[in-house]
Write a protein that holds these residues in place. Structure first.
Motif, PDB file in Angstrom:
ATOM      1  N   SER A  25       0.970  -1.322  -0.259  1.00 11.60           N
ATOM      2  CA  SER A  25       0.087   0.090   0.065  1.00 11.60           C
ATOM      3  C   SER A  25       0.866   0.967  -0.050  1.00 11.60           C
ATOM      4  O   SER A  25       0.819   2.156  -0.812  1.00 11.60           O
ATOM      5  CB  SER A  25      -0.887  -0.041   1.285  1.00 11.60           C
ATOM      6  OG  SER A  25      -1.589  -1.082   1.408  1.00 11.60           O
ATOM      7  N   GLN A  26       1.723   1.420   0.782  1.00 14.12           N
ATOM      8  CA  GLN A  26       2.896   2.465   1.009  1.00 14.12           C
ATOM      9  C   GLN A  26       3.719   2.795  -0.019  1.00 14.12           C
ATOM     10  O   GLN A  26       3.853   3.708  -0.590  1.00 14.12           O
ATOM     11  CB  GLN A  26       3.712   2.391   2.191  1.00 14.12           C
ATOM     12  CG  GLN A  26       2.644   2.584   3.583  1.00 14.12           C
ATOM     13  CD  GLN A  26       1.878   3.825   3.588  1.00 14.12           C
ATOM     14  OE1 GLN A  26       2.274   4.819   3.177  1.00 14.12           O
ATOM     15  NE2 GLN A  26       0.991   3.840   4.421  1.00 14.12           N
ATOM     16  N   SER A  28       3.090   1.784  -3.426  1.00 23.11           N
ATOM     17  CA  SER A  28       2.286   2.398  -4.514  1.00 23.11           C
ATOM     18  C   SER A  28       1.762   4.112  -4.144  1.00 23.11           C
ATOM     19  O   SER A  28       2.044   4.738  -5.124  1.00 23.11           O
ATOM     20  CB  SER A  28       1.178   1.487  -5.024  1.00 23.11           C
ATOM     21  OG  SER A  28       0.536   1.529  -3.714  1.00 23.11           O
ATOM     22  N   ARG A  29       1.446   4.258  -2.948  1.00 22.58           N
ATOM     23  CA  ARG A  29       1.301   5.543  -2.717  1.00 22.58           C
ATOM     24  C   ARG A  29       2.486   6.474  -2.873  1.00 22.58           C
ATOM     25  O   ARG A  29       2.457   7.767  -3.601  1.00 22.58           O
ATOM     26  CB  ARG A  29       0.945   5.783  -1.215  1.00 22.58           C
ATOM     27  CG  ARG A  29      -0.448   5.612  -0.882  1.00 22.58           C
ATOM     28  CD  ARG A  29      -0.687   5.311   0.687  1.00 22.58           C
ATOM     29  NE  ARG A  29      -2.219   4.892   0.708  1.00 22.58           N
ATOM     30  CZ  ARG A  29      -3.159   5.573   1.050  1.00 22.58           C
ATOM     31  NH1 ARG A  29      -2.688   6.939   1.561  1.00 22.58           N
ATOM     32  NH2 ARG A  29      -4.346   5.445   0.964  1.00 22.58           N
ATOM     33  N   SER A  32       3.238   7.121  -6.509  1.00 24.88           N
ATOM     34  CA  SER A  32       2.628   8.080  -7.269  1.00 24.88           C
ATOM     35  C   SER A  32       2.958   9.390  -6.918  1.00 24.88           C
ATOM     36  O   SER A  32       2.893  10.388  -7.619  1.00 24.88           O
ATOM     37  CB  SER A  32       1.061   7.744  -7.014  1.00 24.88           C
ATOM     38  OG  SER A  32       0.801   6.267  -6.845  1.00 24.88           O
ATOM     39  N   PHE A  33       2.973   9.459  -5.594  1.00 24.80           N
ATOM     40  CA  PHE A  33       3.323  11.028  -4.970  1.00 24.80           C
ATOM     41  C   PHE A  33       4.527  11.456  -5.720  1.00 24.80           C
ATOM     42  O   PHE A  33       4.672  12.763  -6.343  1.00 24.80           O
ATOM     43  CB  PHE A  33       3.576  11.037  -3.545  1.00 24.80           C
ATOM     44  CG  PHE A  33       3.834  12.177  -2.960  1.00 24.80           C
ATOM     45  CD1 PHE A  33       3.072  13.165  -2.583  1.00 24.80           C
ATOM     46  CD2 PHE A  33       5.026  12.473  -2.768  1.00 24.80           C
ATOM     47  CE1 PHE A  33       3.349  14.513  -2.145  1.00 24.80           C
ATOM     48  CE2 PHE A  33       5.620  13.924  -2.336  1.00 24.80           C
ATOM     49  CZ  PHE A  33       4.536  14.756  -1.932  1.00 24.80           C
ATOM     50  N   GLU A 185      -2.745   7.314   6.214  1.00 27.80           N
ATOM     51  CA  GLU A 185      -2.257   8.441   5.845  1.00 27.80           C
ATOM     52  C   GLU A 185      -1.263   9.033   6.622  1.00 27.80           C
ATOM     53  O   GLU A 185      -0.307   9.696   5.967  1.00 27.80           O
ATOM     54  CB  GLU A 185      -3.623   9.555   5.983  1.00 27.80           C
ATOM     55  CG  GLU A 185      -4.506   9.300   4.876  1.00 27.80           C
ATOM     56  CD  GLU A 185      -5.417   8.143   5.467  1.00 27.80           C
ATOM     57  OE1 GLU A 185      -5.264   7.728   6.442  1.00 27.80           O
ATOM     58  OE2 GLU A 185      -6.206   7.515   4.298  1.00 27.80           O
ATOM     59  N   GLU A 188       2.129   7.297   5.624  1.00 26.26           N
ATOM     60  CA  GLU A 188       2.461   7.740   4.314  1.00 26.26           C
ATOM     61  C   GLU A 188       3.276   9.243   4.495  1.00 26.26           C
ATOM     62  O   GLU A 188       4.424   9.301   4.127  1.00 26.26           O
ATOM     63  CB  GLU A 188       1.245   7.963   3.418  1.00 26.26           C
ATOM     64  CG  GLU A 188       1.455   8.757   2.211  1.00 26.26           C
ATOM     65  CD  GLU A 188       0.349   8.793   1.293  1.00 26.26           C
ATOM     66  OE1 GLU A 188      -0.743   8.905   1.812  1.00 26.26           O
ATOM     67  OE2 GLU A 188       0.635   8.921   0.189  1.00 26.26           O
TER      68      GLU A 188
END
Ligand code: T5A
Ligand code: NA
Length: 210
Positions: A25-26, A28-29, A32-33, A185, A188
């Motif tokens: 999860s982290q 891919s975040r 993208s960021f 969040e 992240e």
């Protein structure tokens, strides 16, 4: 001097942790960021199940094949070696790699089975060294609560406890530890800070090591 001028390179960022700690999860975040910020970045993962070696690993993990513990250890390592030259090319040409598991997983999971830790480390020597290792910290019990484990070979509470102990042995002061039990969040946010610092350091010309 001009002779010391280095092309700005990408950072090798590795996320480690128990199964279900939130790595994928982290990763891919993060990827993208970074791309959204105009920073060239790619999401990589090990095992890379798309190669021939990766397919052997996948069959082992899903219990459709059986392999000697040493054999599977070397396959996991070979799966990283087969990506080495592409990894180096990407980093040298300025792409940051966000890598979901790396050598530490290899050593932690195999030594958790009882293999000698030094033997486990040996085939990893010479692979590109990460610029930062982030450990997503979660207890094996809490991780097990996350939607339950699937059917893969290592997804069992007792084994994950051993893996957690092996990660503790591997842990060194350079690792960044993030509490993986916080809301997604918040995890992240902390990761972003660590990764942006690392990307900046690498752009300044921090050399790539092995
Ligand atoms: N392995 C790997 C070796 O033995 N040797 C090696 O050399 C290597 C590279 C496969 C297995 O191979 C072993 C280790 C593994 O056992 P894998 O395919 O990467 O490795 O499988 P896992 O790491 O097990 O992948 P998971 O999907 O289980 O875990 P992740 O990626 O850590 O977690 P993620 O992001 O998928 O999240 C899991 C669940 O938790 C939720 C998510 O929504 C998801 O449902 N979640 C959260 N919930 C609450 N709060 C948060 N902060 C959350 N973050 C995520
Ligand atoms: Na994952």
């Amino acid at each position: 001097t001009e002779g010391n001028k280095q092309e700005s390179r990408g950072a090798l960022v590795v996320l480690e942790g128990l199964d279900r700690s939130g790595k994928s999860s982290q990763c891919s975040r993060l990827a993208s960021f970074l791309e959204g910020q105009g920073i060239s970045a790619e999401l990589w993962r090990f095992p890379d199940r798309t190669t021939n070696v990766g397919q052997m690993i996948s069959a082992y993990l899903t219990n459709t094949s059986q392999l000697d513990d040493h054999t599977i250890h070397l396959l996991f390592s070979a799966n990283r070696w087969e990506k080495r030259s592409l990894m180096e090319t990407k980093l040298k040409t300025g792409t940051t790699l966000i890598v979901d598991r790396y050598s530490y997983s290899g050593v932690a999971f195999s030594s958790a089975k009882g293999l000698d830790i030094e033997w486990c480390k040996a085939p990893e020597i010479g692979l590109p060294a990460p610029d930062v290792v982030v450990y997503l910290d979660i207890s094996p019990e809490k991780a097990a609560e996350r939607g339950g484990y699937g059917g893969e070979r290592y997804e069992k509470l007792e084994f994950q406890k051993k893996v957690a102990d092996c990660y503790k042995i591997l842990h060194d002061v350079s690792w960044k530890v993030v509490d993986a039990c916080q809301p997604i969040e918040d995890v992240e946010k902390q990761l972003l800070e660590i990764v942006l610092d690392c990307v900046t350091e690498c752009r300044k010309g921090r050399p790539l090591s092995t």
